[in-house]
Design a protein around this motif. Sequence first.
Motif, PDB file in Angstrom:
ATOM      1  N   LEU A 161       0.935  -1.064  -0.006  1.00 30.58           N
ATOM      2  CA  LEU A 161       0.118  -0.140  -0.021  1.00 30.58           C
ATOM      3  C   LEU A 161       0.954   1.199  -0.007  1.00 30.58           C
ATOM      4  O   LEU A 161       0.682   2.164  -0.900  1.00 30.58           O
ATOM      5  N   TYR A 162       1.748   1.251   1.125  1.00 31.93           N
ATOM      6  CA  TYR A 162       2.819   2.502   0.913  1.00 31.93           C
ATOM      7  C   TYR A 162       3.295   2.593  -0.351  1.00 31.93           C
ATOM      8  O   TYR A 162       3.477   3.910  -0.625  1.00 31.93           O
ATOM      9  N   SER A 174       2.316   2.035  -3.391  1.00 33.10           N
ATOM     10  CA  SER A 174       1.459   2.192  -4.488  1.00 33.10           C
ATOM     11  C   SER A 174       1.417   3.364  -5.069  1.00 33.10           C
ATOM     12  O   SER A 174       2.027   4.385  -4.475  1.00 33.10           O
ATOM     13  N   LEU A 208      -2.975   5.899  -4.372  1.00 33.71           N
ATOM     14  CA  LEU A 208      -2.673   6.090  -2.819  1.00 33.71           C
ATOM     15  C   LEU A 208      -3.732   7.148  -2.240  1.00 33.71           C
ATOM     16  O   LEU A 208      -4.470   7.045  -1.188  1.00 33.71           O
ATOM     17  N   ARG A 229      -7.389   6.872  -2.993  1.00 30.06           N
ATOM     18  CA  ARG A 229      -7.808   5.443  -2.186  1.00 30.06           C
ATOM     19  C   ARG A 229      -8.150   5.886  -0.395  1.00 30.06           C
ATOM     20  O   ARG A 229      -9.258   5.818  -0.002  1.00 30.06           O
ATOM     21  N   THR A 265      -1.429   6.385   3.782  1.00 34.41           N
ATOM     22  CA  THR A 265      -1.506   5.252   4.277  1.00 34.41           C
ATOM     23  C   THR A 265      -1.877   4.903   5.651  1.00 34.41           C
ATOM     24  O   THR A 265      -2.609   4.047   5.989  1.00 34.41           O
ATOM     25  N   ILE A 293      -6.044   4.907   5.535  1.00 38.20           N
ATOM     26  CA  ILE A 293      -6.085   3.733   5.271  1.00 38.20           C
ATOM     27  C   ILE A 293      -6.165   2.736   6.168  1.00 38.20           C
ATOM     28  O   ILE A 293      -7.323   2.082   6.540  1.00 38.20           O
TER      29      ILE A 293
END
Length: 322
Positions: A11-12, A14, A19, A22, A247, A250
């Motif tokens: 995730l971090y 992406s 990111l 999202r 991040t 999320i």
Amino acid sequence: MAMNRSAIAALYHSPLLDLIGRAHLVHRAHNDPSQIQVCVLLSVKTGGCPEDCAYCPQSAHYRTAVEAEPLLDRDTVLAAARNARASGATRFCMGAAWREVKNGPAFDRLLEIISAIKAEGGLEVCCTLGMLDSDQAQRLKHAGLDAYNHNLDTSRNHYSSIISTRTYDDRLRTLGHVQDAGIAVCCGGILGLGETHDDRIDLLHTLSQLNPPPESIPINALVPVAGTPLADQPPVPIWDLLRMIATTRILFPTAKVRLSAGRLSLSQTEQALCFLAGANSLFAGDKLLTTPNPDLDADHALFSALGLTPRPADPTASLSSV
Ligand code: SAM
Ligand code: DTB
Ligand code: SF4
């Protein structure tokens, strides 16, 4: 959201706009994106700290412009809390340059101050006083404290390059006492300490294993201070700050993600991107603990340009528990 370390790392890393997009969707799904929590900091006991945190202007190990001062008196702190409330803040956070809380008159005075602020209503009260034992955490709870700030700052691995006078486990132990006492945990980190991306991912992973998860997560960008070992660190790239905020949002959909130290180095546009990425809290007022911060006029202009409104205090925060 529960994730293992490799999922957090994916995730971090992406693509940044994916990111942020999202993170913004998560933020909108769980929070009102037009609201921002406004917190005010007060250093109630400044300087002369026995710890050697390499970033900190208040450590007695380094020669900085900060002069050590004794604990402020009750009336001075209460006046600052009233000013904070009058300026529209809903959280008041008192910081002390202590390694740990010692039982005695200074702690007793702080407990009285917390109860007095709570009795006046309208403010969530937070403290950051260093390490605590379980009895001290219970006494803070009984005085009416809403939240306790105790940052992990970086990864376990990088921690010993930054601080030698305490361990990561000391930090986790205090966080456990705070949780056990039923006080909300405020715990985050600092970017710009010479850490790697892996260190940041490790920090997020450790935070995500706290149970319950932190109620608020300050993301600080190092304010380099002359005289400290980190005085010459390069500035944190805005892209790194955004990646960390997004991040964090999320992983912690309902936490307050606080854009903390370092805001003075950001343009208003950069700050707006941080809010888009999910930051929904900040420190207001022209001073953090010892270093400068944007003034209230600049923040009001920013809020008005972006259509942000200060978040009301948590309703339970108007009630004193004593
Ligand atoms: N002494 C207590 C402790 O360390 O837990 C409370 C006060 S301490 C100043 C609170 C936090 O401020 C630290 O954990 C660190 O994250 C942050 N901080 C201190 N100096 C900073 C700096 N120069 N830049 C960014 N954050 C800083
Ligand atoms: C946090 O994470 N950042 C605030 C608050 N918690 C206590 C402190 C920032 C301090 C910055 C350096 C200074 O002003 O002394
Ligand atoms: Fe002391 Fe806290 Fe500064 Fe470390 S961060 S030197 S413990 S005041």
